[in-house]
Design a protein around this motif. Structure first.
Motif, short mmCIF file in Angstrom:
data_model
loop_
_atom_site.label_atom_id
_atom_site.label_comp_id
_atom_site.label_asym_id
_atom_site.label_seq_id
_atom_site.Cartn_x
_atom_site.Cartn_y
_atom_site.Cartn_z
N ILE A 13 0.83 -1.21 0.00
CA ILE A 13 0.00 0.00 0.00
C ILE A 13 0.87 1.26 0.00
O ILE A 13 0.64 2.18 -0.78
CB ILE A 13 -0.96 -0.01 1.21
N THR A 14 1.90 1.27 0.85
CA THR A 14 2.73 2.49 0.92
C THR A 14 3.47 2.70 -0.40
O THR A 14 3.57 3.83 -0.88
CB THR A 14 3.73 2.43 2.10
N ASP A 15 3.96 1.62 -1.00
CA ASP A 15 4.63 1.76 -2.31
C ASP A 15 3.68 2.36 -3.34
O ASP A 15 4.03 3.27 -4.08
CB ASP A 15 5.06 0.38 -2.83
N ALA A 16 2.45 1.82 -3.36
CA ALA A 16 1.46 2.30 -4.33
C ALA A 16 1.12 3.76 -4.08
O ALA A 16 0.94 4.54 -5.02
CB ALA A 16 0.20 1.43 -4.25
N MET A 17 1.06 4.14 -2.80
CA MET A 17 0.74 5.54 -2.47
C MET A 17 1.87 6.48 -2.90
O MET A 17 1.62 7.58 -3.40
CB MET A 17 0.48 5.68 -0.96
N ILE A 18 3.11 6.04 -2.71
CA ILE A 18 4.25 6.88 -3.12
C ILE A 18 4.21 7.10 -4.63
O ILE A 18 4.32 8.22 -5.12
CB ILE A 18 5.59 6.23 -2.68
N VAL A 19 4.02 6.00 -5.37
CA VAL A 19 4.00 6.10 -6.84
C VAL A 19 2.85 6.98 -7.31
O VAL A 19 3.02 7.87 -8.13
CB VAL A 19 3.92 4.69 -7.47
N ARG A 20 1.66 6.75 -6.74
CA ARG A 20 0.49 7.53 -7.16
C ARG A 20 0.68 9.01 -6.78
O ARG A 20 0.36 9.90 -7.56
CB ARG A 20 -0.78 6.96 -6.51
N GLU A 56 14.44 11.39 2.11
CA GLU A 56 14.14 12.38 3.15
C GLU A 56 13.89 13.76 2.53
O GLU A 56 12.93 14.44 2.87
CB GLU A 56 15.31 12.43 4.13
N ARG A 57 14.77 14.14 1.56
CA ARG A 57 14.63 15.46 0.95
C ARG A 57 13.31 15.55 0.17
O ARG A 57 12.62 16.56 0.23
CB ARG A 57 15.82 15.73 0.02
N LEU A 58 12.98 14.46 -0.53
CA LEU A 58 11.73 14.44 -1.31
C LEU A 58 10.52 14.63 -0.39
O LEU A 58 9.64 15.45 -0.64
CB LEU A 58 11.62 13.12 -2.08
N THR A 59 10.51 13.86 0.71
CA THR A 59 9.38 13.92 1.63
C THR A 59 9.28 15.31 2.27
O THR A 59 8.20 15.91 2.33
CB THR A 59 9.54 12.84 2.73
N THR A 60 10.42 15.83 2.74
CA THR A 60 10.42 17.13 3.40
C THR A 60 9.93 18.22 2.44
O THR A 60 9.12 19.06 2.81
CB THR A 60 11.86 17.48 3.89
N PHE A 75 -0.93 12.73 -0.41
CA PHE A 75 -0.47 11.34 -0.24
C PHE A 75 0.69 11.26 0.76
O PHE A 75 0.72 10.38 1.62
CB PHE A 75 -0.03 10.74 -1.58
N PHE A 76 1.64 12.18 0.64
CA PHE A 76 2.79 12.13 1.55
C PHE A 76 2.39 12.52 2.98
O PHE A 76 2.98 12.03 3.94
CB PHE A 76 3.95 12.98 1.00
N LYS A 77 1.38 13.37 3.11
CA LYS A 77 0.87 13.71 4.44
C LYS A 77 0.24 12.47 5.08
O LYS A 77 0.45 12.17 6.25
CB LYS A 77 -0.18 14.82 4.31
N ARG A 78 -0.53 11.75 4.25
CA ARG A 78 -1.14 10.52 4.74
C ARG A 78 -0.06 9.54 5.20
O ARG A 78 -0.22 8.88 6.23
CB ARG A 78 -1.95 9.85 3.61
N LEU A 79 1.02 9.44 4.42
CA LEU A 79 2.10 8.52 4.78
C LEU A 79 2.75 8.95 6.09
O LEU A 79 3.00 8.12 6.98
CB LEU A 79 3.15 8.46 3.66
#
Lengths: 229, 184
Positions: A13-20, A56-60, A75-79
Motif C-alpha cells: 500500500i505504501t509503495d502504491a501511495m508513493i508512486v500515485r 528524506e529530501r523528497l518527503t520534506t 499522499f505524503f501527508k497521509r504517509l
C-alpha cells in the motif's frame, strides 16, 4: 523475506501511495521540480540534480508549507501521519471461475485498472485518484531459476536450492499465486464494521470486475509478442 | 499478440503439451525466428532464452491454464542431481482459452503451426540438438557474417556454451533445412 517484506500488505500500500502521489504531483498538481526530478533527459545536469535527492529530501520538500496543497502533498501527508489507504479488495485467480474473465482480469491492462478504479470510486463515492487497483505477483524461487537450477552444496552432494531450503520449500507454492488488489481511503468505526464492510467490498467488487470483463474495449492493448509482460 | 497468448498457442500447436523447459524455450526461439515474431531472446545457460516467455509460463501456471509436471528419471546427472524434466500441458481451462485464441488470432496461429511443421520436417531434433542449433543460429545472427564451424565453437565459449564439432555438424544441417543458413 518475500511474504514478510515484499508482499506485506502495508509495504504494497505504501509503495502504491508513493508512486500515485508522485505521478499525480507531476500530472495533476503540475509541480515543476517534481517533473524535472522524474523526467530523465539523458543530460549531465539531470544526473547531478538527481544525485542531490534522497527519500528524506523528497518527503520534506513535498510536505513543506511552500509546496501547494494537492495530491502529492496529500499522499505524503497521509504517509507521514500513517493514514494509509486500506486494502478493500484482494482477488485470486480462483475467484474468477470463467477462464476468459480470469485471463482478462490478470492481464491487468492500464485501461482495465483505470476503469476499475473509476467504477469503485463511483460506487463508494471516493475520489478516483485515491483509489488504486494493481496486480500483485511475485516469482517463486523455482521460477527465478529459469531453465537451470540454483545449486547448493550439501554434505551429501549438490541439491537444488528450492528443495534444500525449508523456508522456500514451504512458501514456494503459496507465493506463486497472484492477486488483484484495490486500495481506497476508507475508515472503519470498529472491527465489527470492518469485517462486514470488507465482505461487502469483496463481493461487490468481484461483480464490478466481472462486469468490466465483458466490455471488450477495456481490454484492448496493442502489445506485441515479447512486449515486456 | 502478447507473450502469454503466444505461449498458449505454441503449446496448443504442439498438440497440447511440450516436453521440457529447454524444448519450450528453443521451440519458441525458432518459431519466433521463422514467424518473424519479436521476442526478447538473450544468451543464457542453455542457449537463447526469453525472460518474457518464462514470465508468461509462470503467469499461465498461476492462472491455471498450464500445468507444469515434473518427470523424474531416477538417474543422477553430472552435478549429482536427479535428472528431471518439466513438461507443460494445457489444462481444461487452458484449452478453452486456446480455442478462443485460435479463432481470434487465426493468422498468428497459422504461422506458429507452420513453423512447428517446418521444425518437424527439418528433423525435429531432441532438446540437446535443438539447444545447440539455437546457440549456433544465435551466434550467427549476433555476428551477422558468414562463419566457419570452428569460429562458431570459439564464439560459443564467450557465452560459456560448449559445442562440439559433431553436434554442430548435425545442427547445421537442421538449420539448412529450415532455410536459416547456407553452406558455402
Amino acid at each position: 523475506m518475500t511474504t514478510q517484506v515484499y508482499r506485506h500488505r502495508v509495504r504494497l500500500i505504501t509503495d502504491a501511495m508513493i508512486v500515485r502521489g508522485i505521478s499525480l504531483g507531476i500530472e495533476s498538481d503540475k509541480i515543476d521540480w517534481l517533473k524535472d526530478l522524474y523526467s530523465y533527459d539523458g543530460s549531465e545536469q539531470y544526473i547531478f540534480n538527481y544525485l542531490t535527492w534522497d527519500d528524506e529530501r523528497l518527503t520534506t520538500r513535498l510536505l513543506d508549507r511552500d509546496t501547494p496543497d494537492g495530491y502529492a502533498k496529500g499522499f505524503f501527508k497521509r504517509l507521514a501521519e500513517r493514514r494509509l489507504l486500506k486494502r478493500i479488495f484482494s482477488g485470486r485467480p480462483t475467484d474468477f471461475k470463467d477462464p476468459e474473465i480470469r485471463k482478462r482480469v490478470f492481464e491487468a491492462s492500464d485501461t482495465f485498472l483505470k476503469a476499475l478504479e473509476e467504477q469503485v470510486a463511483n460506487k463508494y463515492s471516493f475520489d478516483k485518484n485515491l483509489v488504486i487497483a494493481q496486480p500483485v505477483s511475485l516469482k517463486s524461487v523455482r521460477a527465478q531459476t529459469s531453465e537451470g537450477e540454483i545449486i547448493v552444496l550439501h554434505p551429501d552432494g549438490a541439491r537444488p536450492f528450492h528443495e534444500e531450503s525449508a523456508l522456500f520449500r514451504s512458501i514456494d507454492e503459496a507465493i506463486r499465486e497472484q492477486y488483484l488488489e484495490v486500495y481506497a481511503p476508507v475508515e472503519y468505526a470498529d472491527e465489527k464494521q470492518k469485517k462486514r464492510k470488507r465482505r461487502e467490498f469483496h463481493s461487490e467488487i468481484i461483480l464490478l470486475i466481472e462486469g468490466l470483463a465483458g466490455e471488450s474495449n477495456v481490454f484492448q492493448s496493442g502489445e506485441s509478442a515479447g512486449g515486456g509482460e | 499478440m502478447n507473450t502469454t497468448d503466444f505461449v498458449i498457442l505454441l503449446v496448443e500447436a504442439a498438440g497440447g503439451s511440450i516436453q521440457g523447459r529447454t524444448v519450450l524455450q528453443k521451440r519458441a526461439f525458432f518459431v519466433s525466428v521463422l514467424s518473424d515474431l519479436k521476442l526478447d531472446f538473450r544468451a543464457h545457460y542453455y542457449g537463447p532464452f526469453s525472460p518474457s516467455i518464462d514470465a508468461a509460463v509462470s503467469q499461465l501456471k498461476s492462472l491455471g491454464f498450464i500445468d507444469e509436471r515434473t518427470i523424474g528419471f531416477g538417474s543422477i546427472g553430472t552435478l549429482g542431481l536427479e535428472v528431471k524434466r518439466y513438461d507443460y500441458v494445457l489444462t481444461d481451462d487452458g484449452q478453452k482459452i486456446a480455442g478462443s485464441l485460435k479463432k481470434r488470432k487465426k493468422e498468428e496461429y497459422g504461422k506458429i503451426v507452420n513453423s512447428l511443421k517446418r521444425i518437424e520436417k527439418a528433423g525435429n531434433p531432441n532438446y540437446s540438438e535443438l539447444s545447440i542449433a539455437a546457440k549456433a543460429f544465435f551466434i550467427l545472427t549476433q555476428k551477422a557474417k558468414p562463419m566457419a564451424r570452428t569460429e562458431i565453437m570459439r564464439e560459443a565459449q564467450s557465452f560459456d556454451w560448449r559445442i562440439d564439432d559433431s553436434s554442430l555438424q548435425r545442427t547445421v544441417s537442421f538449420l539448412e533445412k529450415l532455410g536459416l543458413v547456407n553452406k558455402s
